[in-house]
Design a protein around this motif. Structure first.
Motif, PDB file in Angstrom:
ATOM      1  N   ARG A 128      -4.724 -25.135  32.580  1.00 33.63           N
ATOM      2  CA  ARG A 128      -5.893 -24.957  31.714  1.00 33.63           C
ATOM      3  C   ARG A 128      -6.549 -23.637  32.086  1.00 33.63           C
ATOM      4  O   ARG A 128      -6.807 -23.384  33.267  1.00 33.63           O
ATOM      5  N   ALA A 153     -16.301 -22.037  18.567  1.00 32.41           N
ATOM      6  CA  ALA A 153     -16.130 -23.053  19.609  1.00 32.41           C
ATOM      7  C   ALA A 153     -15.447 -24.290  19.045  1.00 32.41           C
ATOM      8  O   ALA A 153     -14.600 -24.908  19.716  1.00 32.41           O
ATOM      9  N   GLY A 154     -15.793 -24.660  17.826  1.00 27.75           N
ATOM     10  CA  GLY A 154     -15.152 -25.806  17.192  1.00 27.75           C
ATOM     11  C   GLY A 154     -13.672 -25.583  16.979  1.00 27.75           C
ATOM     12  O   GLY A 154     -12.848 -26.484  17.205  1.00 27.75           O
ATOM     13  N   GLU A 155     -13.304 -24.388  16.558  1.00 25.86           N
ATOM     14  CA  GLU A 155     -11.884 -24.078  16.361  1.00 25.86           C
ATOM     15  C   GLU A 155     -11.131 -24.064  17.692  1.00 25.86           C
ATOM     16  O   GLU A 155     -10.002 -24.562  17.793  1.00 25.86           O
ATOM     17  N   ALA A 157     -11.828 -25.682  20.337  1.00 26.96           N
ATOM     18  CA  ALA A 157     -11.765 -27.023  20.927  1.00 26.96           C
ATOM     19  C   ALA A 157     -10.451 -27.730  20.585  1.00 26.96           C
ATOM     20  O   ALA A 157     -10.091 -28.724  21.230  1.00 26.96           O
ATOM     21  N   ALA A 158      -9.741 -27.228  19.590  1.00 24.04           N
ATOM     22  CA  ALA A 158      -8.451 -27.815  19.216  1.00 24.04           C
ATOM     23  C   ALA A 158      -7.363 -27.507  20.234  1.00 24.04           C
ATOM     24  O   ALA A 158      -6.262 -28.071  20.153  1.00 24.04           O
ATOM     25  N   TYR A 159      -7.666 -26.622  21.203  1.00 20.78           N
ATOM     26  CA  TYR A 159      -6.678 -26.239  22.207  1.00 20.78           C
ATOM     27  C   TYR A 159      -7.056 -26.852  23.554  1.00 20.78           C
ATOM     28  O   TYR A 159      -7.904 -26.308  24.279  1.00 20.78           O
ATOM     29  N   PRO A 160      -6.451 -27.983  23.914  1.00 20.95           N
ATOM     30  CA  PRO A 160      -6.821 -28.643  25.171  1.00 20.95           C
ATOM     31  C   PRO A 160      -6.458 -27.866  26.418  1.00 20.95           C
ATOM     32  O   PRO A 160      -6.963 -28.166  27.506  1.00 20.95           O
ATOM     33  N   GLU A 163     -10.433 -24.163  28.423  1.00 24.33           N
ATOM     34  CA  GLU A 163     -11.642 -24.839  28.895  1.00 24.33           C
ATOM     35  C   GLU A 163     -12.856 -23.938  28.711  1.00 24.33           C
ATOM     36  O   GLU A 163     -12.988 -22.913  29.392  1.00 24.33           O
ATOM     37  N   LEU A 164     -13.737 -24.316  27.802  1.00 26.52           N
ATOM     38  CA  LEU A 164     -14.943 -23.531  27.549  1.00 26.52           C
ATOM     39  C   LEU A 164     -15.948 -23.718  28.684  1.00 26.52           C
ATOM     40  O   LEU A 164     -16.321 -24.834  29.025  1.00 26.52           O
ATOM     41  N   HIS A 207     -20.732 -28.870  22.700  1.00 28.85           N
ATOM     42  CA  HIS A 207     -19.838 -28.022  23.486  1.00 28.85           C
ATOM     43  C   HIS A 207     -20.451 -27.720  24.853  1.00 28.85           C
ATOM     44  O   HIS A 207     -21.667 -27.506  24.959  1.00 28.85           O
ATOM     45  N   CYS A 209     -21.672 -25.559  27.978  1.00 31.70           N
ATOM     46  CA  CYS A 209     -22.123 -24.166  28.093  1.00 31.70           C
ATOM     47  C   CYS A 209     -22.852 -24.001  29.423  1.00 31.70           C
ATOM     48  O   CYS A 209     -24.070 -23.807  29.477  1.00 31.70           O
TER      49      CYS A 209
END
Length: 362
Positions: A128, A153-155, A157-160, A163-164, A207, A209
Motif C-alpha cells: 500500500r 478523493a472519491g475516485e 478511494a477505488a484503489y485499495p 492510502e490517503l 475520507h 485527512c
C-alpha cells in the motif's frame, strides 16, 4: 569525506561554496521555534541543502522528517536511516512508480492518471502506497483545484492499494509579492485557510485527512498558524538567499550561504571579471528581475552577466577592484546554487572548519 584541517578563507581555492555555521544554526533553531509556536510539525524541504549534515541539525532541533523533490534526495535520506519522508512530486513513469512502491514513502497525487499506474504496481507487489492529495492554492503548477479535491478523493478511494493520509500545497506564488509584505502575509494566511477548508470537506465526506501540510519560507510566518494546518514544509530558511532578502522574509544578516570568488581580470574598462560564473551561481533569476547574485558589502556592484566560469561585475566600485581581490556573493536562490556543488565549506569567522558533502543531487 577525508579528514579536514581548518583553513583560512584566504587560502581556499575559488570559487568556493560557504556555509556560515552561526547563521545556519540560528535559522534552524528559529524556524523550529516558529513551528512549535504555531503548533505544527516541521518537515523541512531537503532540496534546500541536499546535505546530510544540515539535515541532522534540523532533526536535532525538532524536525519530524523531510520533504523531498527527487528520487536522489529520497534515496540519500533513506540510506542514512531517515524514513519519515514526503516525496512532494507526482511519481509518473515506470522508474518513479517502482521506486515509490519499493520505498513506501508518502507521495503527492493530483489526478487519477497519476494514481492508476501507481495503484496497479502496488497491488501487484502486495503493497500500500501512502499519498497526499496535492492542492493548487494559487501557484498554478501541479495540484487539483480546491473545489475538486473531494471528488478526486472519491475516485482514488477505488484503489485499495493507495492510502490517503491528507493534503499538501506549495504556496510558491508568495514569491511574486515583491515590495508588498502585507499582501504576501495575507496570501499566506489564505493558503492555510483554503487547505484547512479542503481538509474539513474531505473529512465530512468520510475520507481520512491526518496531514494538512503547507510549504514555503515566505509563508512560514502565516500559513502554518491557521487553525487546522498540521505541518509546515519550509526549506530555503536554512540559508535564506537574495530573493528572501528582497521579499523581506529575512535581512542580509540571516543569510548563511555565499559563494567566495576572486577577481581574475580587470582588462575591460569598468568591468571586473571573477571566477564564479553560471556553474558556481546557477542561472536562477532574482525576483528583482536581474543579476546572478548580490556582492556582499558592495551595493554599487552589479553581477549582471555570467558565462560558465566567469562573472562580470560592473558599477561604481568595479574600477577599484584588483586581480586577486576576494568577494562574497549572495545567491539569488540558494537551492539552485547548492545543486551546482558537490560540497560546501562550513565557516566560523574567517576559517573553514569542515567540508560538508552535498549528496542529494541528481
Amino acid at each position: 569525506m577525508s579528514p579536514f584541517e581548518p583553513v583560512r578563507l584566504s587560502e581556499l581555492p575559488t570559487p568556493a561554496l560557504l556555509i556560515d555555521r552561526t547563521r545556519l544554526v540560528r535559522n534552524i533553531a528559529d524556524m523550529s521555534a516558529m513551528a512549535a509556536s504555531a503548533g505544527v510539525r516541521l518537515r523541512p524541504h531537503f532540496k534546500a541543502s541536499k546535505c546530510l549534515d544540515v539535515a541532522r541539525l534540523q532533526l536535532a532541533h525538532g524536525a519530524i522528517g523531510f520533504t523531498c523533490a527527487t528520487m536522489a534526495e529520497v534515496a540519500v535520506l533513506l540510506d542514512a536511516g531517515i524514513t519519515d519522508l514526503v516525496w512532494a512530486h507526482q511519481p509518473v513513469g515506470p522508474a518513479k512508480v517502482a521506486f515509490a512502491v519499493r520505498t513506501g514513502v508518502t507521495v503527492a497525487i493530483d489526478s487519477v492518471e497519476v494514481a492508476r499506474p501507481l495503484a496497479e504496481a502496488a497491488q501487484t507487489a502486495g503493497r500500500r502506497v501512502p499519498y497526499l492529495i496535492e492542492v493548487d492554492t494559487g501557484l498554478g503548477r501541479a495540484g487539483v483545484a480546491p473545489e475538486d479535491a473531494v471528488a478526486l478523493a472519491g475516485e482514488l478511494a477505488a484503489y485499495p492499494s493507495l492510502e490517503l493520509r491528507g493534503v499538501l500545497t506549495h504556496e510558491g506564488h508568495l514569491m511574486t509579492y515583491l515590495g508588498d509584505r502585507t499582501g504576501m502575509d495575507n496570501a499566506g494566511r489564505l493558503v492555510g485557510e483554503v487547505l484547512a477548508g479542503v481538509a474539513g470537506e474531505l473529512r465530512a465526506a468520510g475520507h481520512p485527512c491526518e496531514i494538512v501540510s503547507v510549504g514555503s519560507t515566505p509563508g512560514a510566518a502565516t500559513a502554518p498558524f491557521v487553525p487546522g494546518v498540521t505541518e509546515a514544509r519550509a526549506g530555503t530558511y536554512v540559508f535564506y538567499d537574495g530573493n528572501q532578502v528582497a521579499l523581506g522574509t529575512a535581512d542580509e544578516s540571516r543569510t548563511a550561504l555565499t559563494v567566495l570568488t576572486r577577481v581574475v581580470s580587470t582588462k575591460r574598462d569598468g568591468t571586473a571579471i571573477v571566477d564564479a560564473g553560471l556553474k558556481a551561481m546557477s542561472s536562477d533569476a532574482s525576483v528583482t528581475g536581474s543579476g546572478f547574485g548580490l556582492v556582499v558589502g558592495r551595493p554599487s556592484l552589479a553581477f549582471a552577466k555570467a558565462n560558465e566560469e566567469h562573472g562580470y561585475l560592473t558599477g561604481r566600485d568595479a574600477k577599484a577592484l584588483r586581480v586577486g581581490d576576494p568577494l562574497h556573493v549572495l545567491p539569488n536562490h540558494g537551492c539552485g546554487v547548492v545543486n551546482m556543488w558537490s560540497s560546501a565549506y562550513l565557516v566560523e569567522g574567517d576559517t573553514a572548519v569542515a567540508r560538508w558533502r552535498i549528496s542529494g543531487r541528481h
